[in-house]
Scaffold this motif. Structure first.
Motif: not given
Length: 162
Positions: A123-141
């Motif tokens: 929530k702080f980093a604004k990075i989430s996991l998708d429904p199958i547990g992978r990091v949301n690459r767009k948010e990570l980028r």
């Protein structure tokens, strides 16, 4: 009377952050540390220009004997090449070798572990996991572009567990 350039007032958010950090440092060093020490530790760095000691309470995840810290804060800029960093984990002070990770692939691997163990961090980093547990690459980028990094620590001695 000081000029505007020399009389910078800290933002209210900065005061709140400093107060919260001071409280967390005391709690993490107290006998009551168990309430938060499974998710928080203290990283101690020395300012490159000022020589000031900064003790930063940070969220972390453990993985295969290492500690992973995702952060957008700038304390990692004070890490000195070839020198270990001092951390306080469960009231134990330990030196750790470190690596700052900015590469998307490596950061995605680390963030998968961080978010699995500490979902609130997302929530702080604004990075989430998708429904199958992978990091949301767009948010990570986007987070990496804002200055977020992963600091991987390798403690020089075995750390206490839960």
């Amino acid at each position: 009377m000081s000029s505007p350039a020399t009389s910078v007032q800290p933002a209210v958010g900065s005061r709140v952050q400093r107060t919260g950090d001071a409280f967390m440092r005391r709690l993490l060093r107290s006998p009551l540390h168990g309430m938060v020490s499974s998710k928080l530790l203290i990283v101690t760095v020395i300012g490159r220009k000022t020589g000031h000691v900064y003790e930063n309470p940070v969220g972390y995840a453990r993985f295969e004997g290492e500690i992973l810290i995702g952060t957008a804060a700038r304390w990692h800029r004070n890490l000195r090449s070839g020198e270990p960093v001092r951390i306080t984990v469960r009231r134990q002070v330990v030196e750790a070798d470190w690596e700052v990770i900015r590469d998307e692939e490596a950061a995605a691997e680390c963030y998968g572990i961080i978010l699995e163990q500490n979902p609130t961090h997302g929530k702080f980093a604004k990075i989430s996991l998708d429904p199958i547990g992978r990091v949301n690459r767009k948010e990570l980028r986007a987070a990496l572009e804002r200055g977020t990094v992963v600091v991987r620590l390798r403690p020089r001695k075995v750390l206490p567990h839960a």
